[in-house]
Write a protein that holds these residues in place. Structure first.
Motif, PDB file in Angstrom:
ATOM      1  N   GLN A 267       0.827  -1.207   0.000  1.00 22.88           N
ATOM      2  CA  GLN A 267       0.000   0.000   0.000  1.00 22.88           C
ATOM      3  C   GLN A 267       0.861   1.256   0.000  1.00 22.88           C
ATOM      4  N   ALA A 268       1.986   1.208   0.716  1.00 19.71           N
ATOM      5  CA  ALA A 268       2.890   2.360   0.742  1.00 19.71           C
ATOM      6  C   ALA A 268       3.497   2.591  -0.634  1.00 19.71           C
ATOM      7  N   VAL A 269       3.877   1.522  -1.324  1.00 18.43           N
ATOM      8  CA  VAL A 269       4.424   1.644  -2.681  1.00 18.43           C
ATOM      9  C   VAL A 269       3.378   2.253  -3.609  1.00 18.43           C
ATOM     10  N   LEU A 270       2.152   1.742  -3.544  1.00 20.94           N
ATOM     11  CA  LEU A 270       1.099   2.242  -4.426  1.00 20.94           C
ATOM     12  C   LEU A 270       0.793   3.706  -4.138  1.00 20.94           C
ATOM     13  N   ARG A 271       0.719   4.073  -2.853  1.00 13.51           N
ATOM     14  CA  ARG A 271       0.437   5.468  -2.509  1.00 13.51           C
ATOM     15  C   ARG A 271       1.523   6.397  -3.038  1.00 13.51           C
ATOM     16  N   ALA A 272       2.790   5.981  -2.904  1.00 10.59           N
ATOM     17  CA  ALA A 272       3.895   6.815  -3.365  1.00 10.59           C
ATOM     18  C   ALA A 272       3.860   6.987  -4.877  1.00 10.59           C
ATOM     19  N   ALA A 273       3.547   5.914  -5.583  1.00 15.59           N
ATOM     20  CA  ALA A 273       3.470   6.005  -7.044  1.00 15.59           C
ATOM     21  C   ALA A 273       2.323   6.909  -7.480  1.00 15.59           C
ATOM     22  N   LEU A 274       1.163   6.774  -6.850  1.00 15.28           N
ATOM     23  CA  LEU A 274       0.008   7.602  -7.192  1.00 15.28           C
ATOM     24  C   LEU A 274       0.264   9.081  -6.893  1.00 15.28           C
ATOM     25  N   ALA A 275       1.029   9.320  -5.849  1.00 15.06           N
ATOM     26  CA  ALA A 275       1.342  10.717  -5.511  1.00 15.06           C
ATOM     27  C   ALA A 275       2.200  11.368  -6.586  1.00 15.06           C
TER      28      ALA A 275
END
Length: 313
Positions: A267-275
């Motif tokens: 989830q942290a990886v996905l959030r960082a990419a979306l940001a």
């Protein structure tokens, strides 16, 4: 049906140790892929199962009892080197082999007709084996392993020399045999096929089993990896704790995480990419069997085992 058990087999040819405590089982209704480089010990193991070779120590069991001559007659064996009579006609040869395994003439002929039709060589029944293409010889060899309706299948490189259509036919036959409850063990260098067909896989190196398990189990890595198709610059991953970039090409970034629980990290990886921008794909990356095989086989081999790689069957 019962399981085929290979328990701590050892075999030495002079100064060469071909097998080192080789241990695995092939369960009822299971397709077991047996892979390794040339000289790793696959064929030696299969020949011991068949009784063609004698082990120095260890045991082969069927239904928890040591294999004897009667049980070995119930094995369908396909050697890597074709073991057919080249000047004998296909149909006559298959009937003859079925009779050697105890079938009466009528049952042997019916089985021959069934398997030649299933394998697409019914029109070749009257041909001598030597007049067939290599692919059709391979189909006859498989028919020879199946014609006596065995309880166990042991197949050494059964897909060698086959075209894609024949590979599909043979794969279907192996699945049908497993579905009927028979243990099926086969060796092959076609690792994509092994990955697609097998329930479990054993990887052999220098006479020892070095990796064993189901495909998903073997492909599970210590550290999870994700492929992200999104922001064109992988700099977004730098802010995710315990994550490192393995590769970045165009809009695709592959990252690996260690330490933190997998749910939190993904989830942290996905959030960082979306940001950092739109994400078109976010997927877990697992190594293929081919990649796993390369890693295992390329690992350091103890010096005393090197001679096995060079000289064992």
């Amino acid at each position: 049906m019962a399981s085929l058990e290979i328990d701590a087999l050892n075999k030495t040819y002079g100064s060469v140790r071909a097998l080192r405590d080789m241990t695995f089982d092939v369960r009822a209704g299971e397709i077991f892929g047996f892979v390794g480089s040339n000289g790793a010990g696959k064929s030696t193991t299969m020949r011991i199962v068949l009784g063609v070779l004698a082990q120095d120590s260890g045991e082969v069991r069927w239904d928890s009892a040591p294999l004897g001559p009667d049980t070995r007659r119930r094995i369908g064996y396909m050697p890597e080197e074709r073991g057919l009579y080249p000047r004998m006609k296909v149909g006559e040869q298959l009937v003859y082999l079925a009779r050697l395994h105890g079938m009466d003439t009528a049952a042997a002929r019916a089985s021959m007709e069934r398997w030649t039709e299933t394998l697409g060589i019914e029109e070749r029944r009257g041909d001598e084996v030597l007049k067939l293409s290599l692919g059709n010889q391979q189909r006859v060899q498989l028919a020879a392993a199946l014609v006596h309706e065995p309880d166990i299948l042991v197949l050494d490189e059964p897909f060698s020399g086959l075209d894609p259509v024949a590979v599909d036919v043979m794969s279907g036959v192996l699945r049908e045999q497993a579905a009927a409850g028979r243990p099926v063990v086969f060796s092959s260098h076609q690792l994509e096929l092994v990955e697609r067909l097998s329930d479990r896989v054993g990887i052999v190196r220098a006479g020892s089993m070095v990796a064993l398990g189901g495909i998903d189990e073997l492909r599970t890595t210590e550290h999870r990896r994700w492929a992200v198709d999104g922001p064109p610059d992988s700099a977004w991953a730098a802010g995710v704790p315990e994550v490192r970039v393995l590769e970045s090409s165009g809009t695709t970034t592959v990252v690996e995480a260690a330490g933190t629980g997998p749910d939190e990290v993904d989830q942290a990886v996905l959030r960082a990419a979306l940001a950092a921008g739109p994400v078109r794909e976010f997927s877990l990356v697992r190594p293929s069997l081919t990649e796993l095989y390369r890693d295992v086989v390329a690992a350091d081999v103890p010096a005393e085992q090197v001679e096995t790689e060079e000289g064992a069957a």
